[in-house]
Design an enzyme around this catalytic site. Structure first.
Site, PDB file in Angstrom:
ATOM      1  N   ARG A  40       0.878  -1.173   0.000  1.00 34.51           N
ATOM      2  CA  ARG A  40       0.000   0.000   0.000  1.00 34.51           C
ATOM      3  C   ARG A  40       0.914   1.222   0.000  1.00 34.51           C
ATOM      4  O   ARG A  40       1.646   1.459   0.964  1.00 34.51           O
ATOM      5  CB  ARG A  40      -0.892   0.018   1.240  1.00 34.51           C
ATOM      6  CG  ARG A  40      -1.818   1.233   1.315  1.00 34.51           C
ATOM      7  CD  ARG A  40      -2.521   1.290   2.674  1.00 34.51           C
ATOM      8  NE  ARG A  40      -3.545   2.316   2.716  1.00 34.51           N
ATOM      9  CZ  ARG A  40      -3.335   3.601   2.999  1.00 34.51           C
ATOM     10  NH1 ARG A  40      -2.100   4.029   3.229  1.00 34.51           N
ATOM     11  NH2 ARG A  40      -4.341   4.462   3.033  1.00 34.51           N
ATOM     12  N   ASP A  42       1.257   4.640   0.696  1.00 27.22           N
ATOM     13  CA  ASP A  42       0.568   5.684   1.454  1.00 27.22           C
ATOM     14  C   ASP A  42       0.972   7.066   0.939  1.00 27.22           C
ATOM     15  O   ASP A  42       2.134   7.282   0.563  1.00 27.22           O
ATOM     16  CB  ASP A  42       0.928   5.550   2.939  1.00 27.22           C
ATOM     17  CG  ASP A  42       0.038   6.392   3.820  1.00 27.22           C
ATOM     18  OD1 ASP A  42      -1.180   6.412   3.592  1.00 27.22           O
ATOM     19  OD2 ASP A  42       0.563   7.028   4.757  1.00 27.22           O
ATOM     20  N   GLY A  46       2.928  12.157  -2.601  1.00 26.20           N
ATOM     21  CA  GLY A  46       4.055  12.796  -1.949  1.00 26.20           C
ATOM     22  C   GLY A  46       5.378  12.557  -2.653  1.00 26.20           C
ATOM     23  O   GLY A  46       6.400  13.105  -2.247  1.00 26.20           O
ATOM     24  N   GLU A  67      -2.539   5.425  -2.583  1.00 30.80           N
ATOM     25  CA  GLU A  67      -3.485   6.379  -2.011  1.00 30.80           C
ATOM     26  C   GLU A  67      -3.247   7.745  -2.637  1.00 30.80           C
ATOM     27  O   GLU A  67      -2.253   8.404  -2.347  1.00 30.80           O
ATOM     28  CB  GLU A  67      -3.321   6.453  -0.496  1.00 30.80           C
ATOM     29  CG  GLU A  67      -4.295   7.433   0.148  1.00 30.80           C
ATOM     30  CD  GLU A  67      -3.853   7.878   1.537  1.00 30.80           C
ATOM     31  OE1 GLU A  67      -4.721   7.973   2.419  1.00 30.80           O
ATOM     32  OE2 GLU A  67      -2.643   8.153   1.718  1.00 30.80           O
ATOM     33  N   TRP A  69      -5.395  10.853  -2.604  1.00 32.65           N
ATOM     34  CA  TRP A  69      -6.604  11.440  -2.031  1.00 32.65           C
ATOM     35  C   TRP A  69      -6.617  12.940  -2.298  1.00 32.65           C
ATOM     36  O   TRP A  69      -5.949  13.707  -1.615  1.00 32.65           O
ATOM     37  CB  TRP A  69      -6.670  11.141  -0.530  1.00 32.65           C
ATOM     38  CG  TRP A  69      -7.917  11.645   0.146  1.00 32.65           C
ATOM     39  CD1 TRP A  69      -8.977  12.287  -0.427  1.00 32.65           C
ATOM     40  CD2 TRP A  69      -8.225  11.535   1.537  1.00 32.65           C
ATOM     41  NE1 TRP A  69      -9.936  12.584   0.503  1.00 32.65           N
ATOM     42  CE2 TRP A  69      -9.500  12.126   1.724  1.00 32.65           C
ATOM     43  CE3 TRP A  69      -7.558  10.993   2.633  1.00 32.65           C
ATOM     44  CZ2 TRP A  69     -10.098  12.208   2.969  1.00 32.65           C
ATOM     45  CZ3 TRP A  69      -8.165  11.066   3.875  1.00 32.65           C
ATOM     46  CH2 TRP A  69      -9.424  11.659   4.056  1.00 32.65           C
ATOM     47  N   HIS A 150      -8.760   3.883   7.542  1.00 34.88           N
ATOM     48  CA  HIS A 150      -8.297   4.379   8.841  1.00 34.88           C
ATOM     49  C   HIS A 150      -8.256   5.898   8.902  1.00 34.88           C
ATOM     50  O   HIS A 150      -8.270   6.474  10.004  1.00 34.88           O
ATOM     51  CB  HIS A 150      -6.914   3.803   9.157  1.00 34.88           C
ATOM     52  CG  HIS A 150      -5.851   4.257   8.202  1.00 34.88           C
ATOM     53  ND1 HIS A 150      -5.772   3.782   6.909  1.00 34.88           N
ATOM     54  CD2 HIS A 150      -4.837   5.156   8.333  1.00 34.88           C
ATOM     55  CE1 HIS A 150      -4.757   4.367   6.297  1.00 34.88           C
ATOM     56  NE2 HIS A 150      -4.174   5.200   7.124  1.00 34.88           N
ATOM     57  N   ASP A 151      -8.206   6.567   7.750  1.00 38.99           N
ATOM     58  CA  ASP A 151      -8.203   8.034   7.715  1.00 38.99           C
ATOM     59  C   ASP A 151      -9.618   8.597   7.675  1.00 38.99           C
ATOM     60  O   ASP A 151      -9.978   9.461   8.464  1.00 38.99           O
ATOM     61  CB  ASP A 151      -7.435   8.544   6.489  1.00 38.99           C
ATOM     62  CG  ASP A 151      -5.935   8.322   6.598  1.00 38.99           C
ATOM     63  OD1 ASP A 151      -5.391   8.491   7.703  1.00 38.99           O
ATOM     64  OD2 ASP A 151      -5.313   7.969   5.587  1.00 38.99           O
ATOM     65  N   GLN A 156     -10.145   8.154  13.213  1.00 36.74           N
ATOM     66  CA  GLN A 156      -9.798   9.521  12.798  1.00 36.74           C
ATOM     67  C   GLN A 156     -10.988  10.302  12.259  1.00 36.74           C
ATOM     68  O   GLN A 156     -11.114  11.500  12.497  1.00 36.74           O
ATOM     69  CB  GLN A 156      -8.672   9.468  11.757  1.00 36.74           C
ATOM     70  CG  GLN A 156      -7.387   8.856  12.301  1.00 36.74           C
ATOM     71  CD  GLN A 156      -6.203   9.153  11.406  1.00 36.74           C
ATOM     72  OE1 GLN A 156      -5.688  10.266  11.392  1.00 36.74           O
ATOM     73  NE2 GLN A 156      -5.777   8.146  10.660  1.00 36.74           N
ATOM     74  N   TRP A 262     -30.623  -9.397  -6.138  1.00 35.68           N
ATOM     75  CA  TRP A 262     -31.235 -10.556  -6.780  1.00 35.68           C
ATOM     76  C   TRP A 262     -30.163 -11.368  -7.516  1.00 35.68           C
ATOM     77  O   TRP A 262     -29.186 -10.808  -8.017  1.00 35.68           O
ATOM     78  CB  TRP A 262     -32.284 -10.134  -7.804  1.00 35.68           C
ATOM     79  CG  TRP A 262     -33.513  -9.468  -7.260  1.00 35.68           C
ATOM     80  CD1 TRP A 262     -34.706 -10.058  -6.944  1.00 35.68           C
ATOM     81  CD2 TRP A 262     -33.710  -8.061  -7.042  1.00 35.68           C
ATOM     82  NE1 TRP A 262     -35.619  -9.120  -6.534  1.00 35.68           N
ATOM     83  CE2 TRP A 262     -35.025  -7.872  -6.574  1.00 35.68           C
ATOM     84  CE3 TRP A 262     -32.882  -6.934  -7.181  1.00 35.68           C
ATOM     85  CZ2 TRP A 262     -35.557  -6.630  -6.259  1.00 35.68           C
ATOM     86  CZ3 TRP A 262     -33.390  -5.678  -6.848  1.00 35.68           C
ATOM     87  CH2 TRP A 262     -34.711  -5.544  -6.398  1.00 35.68           C
TER      88      TRP A 262
END
Length: 265
Positions: A40, A42, A46, A67, A69, A150-151, A156, A262
């Site tokens: 992952r 994170d 960045g 991630e 975001w 978790h964020d 959080q 269904w």
């Protein structure tokens, strides 16, 4: 090559070849010796996608998710705009830039579905081309869908999904394309294990996959209905008059507060 800033952690010079080598060695060690088989990434904005691509190439994980975001685009009324194509294309462009083998968390779908259910605007769940409006409407095989993480939720709560709408959200991600993920809190702490497990088993039983196809049958303010691979039909929203959209050879597989799924018989 630089990325966005994050004050919660020190900067690492990923352009330094020693850093690249030692991080790659450590990642390969936890893969071969500890047993991890996926990553992952994170706060992946960045650092440059080229850096992620380098670590992907050096470690060759079975699965990887990034991630990215970013906020949705909003109108003057304070609500998300209907068209979030630019938002989801930021995710698809990142996947492309890192080589196409990684996935990304589908924050576009998270935001649109959250607004749709909170505001009673389920018409948001069909884009201008008639498909899902999030990342799963473009490259579902590279999209990881989720309710909260978790964020956004958990302890959080930066952007929590409304608790009374959580199961409708799970109906959506567990019946639709993409790689759905389930947060520990909902499964074990919220008492939703049985309902979520039923949806997961329906997905497995009917062979619904990340690349499955969606045919949206209704997207009204209070009703959303979609057929997935023409094997299952999912309905969310408070309106119950949806039977005319469901063929007679489909039977209810599970149902709950404002949702029905269904299966084809």
């Amino acid at each position: 090559m630089a990325g966005a800033d994050f004050n919660g952690a020190p900067d690492i010079d990923h352009l330094n070849t020693r850093v690249q080598r030692e991080l790659s060695d450590w990642m390969n060690w936890i893969k071969t010796e500890i047993g991890f088989d996926g990553w992952r990434f994170d706060f992946a904005k960045g650092y440059s996608p080229d850096i992620t691509k380098l670590y992907m190439r050096n470690t060759r994980p079975e699965f990887a998710v990034g991630e990215i975001w970013n906020p949705l685009s909003y109108g003057t009324d304070g609500k998300p705009n209907y068209d979030q194509d630019g938002h989801r294309r930021e995710l698809t462009e990142w996947v492309k830039a890192v080589g196409g083998s990684a996935t990304a968390f589908d924050f576009t779908t998270k935001g649109i579905l959250q607004a749709a259910l909170v505001e009673g605007e389920l018409w948001r769940l069909k884009d201008s081309n008639g498909g899902p409006p999030g990342m799963i409407g473009l490259v579902p095989e590279n999209a990881v869908t989720f309710v909260d993480n978790h964020d956004t939720g958990s302890t959080q709560k930066h952007w929590p999904f409304p608790s009374d709408k959580v199961m409708q959200r799970y109906v959506y991600i567990l019946t639709h394309p993409g790689f759905p993920s389930i947060i520990y809190d909902h499964f074990f702490d919220w008492g939703l294990k049985e309902e979520i497990s039923k949806l997961a088993m329906i997905r497995i039983k009917n062979g619904i996959r990340a690349s499955s196809t969606v045919r949206i049958l209704a997207s009204d303010p209070d009703l959303y209905v979609a057929a997935i691979d023409d094997k299952i039909i999912a309905k969310i929203g408070p309106r119950y008059e949806a039977g005319h959209l469901v063929p007679t050879n489909f039977r209810i597989a599970t149902c709950g507060n404002d949702y029905v799924v269904w299966e084809k018989q």
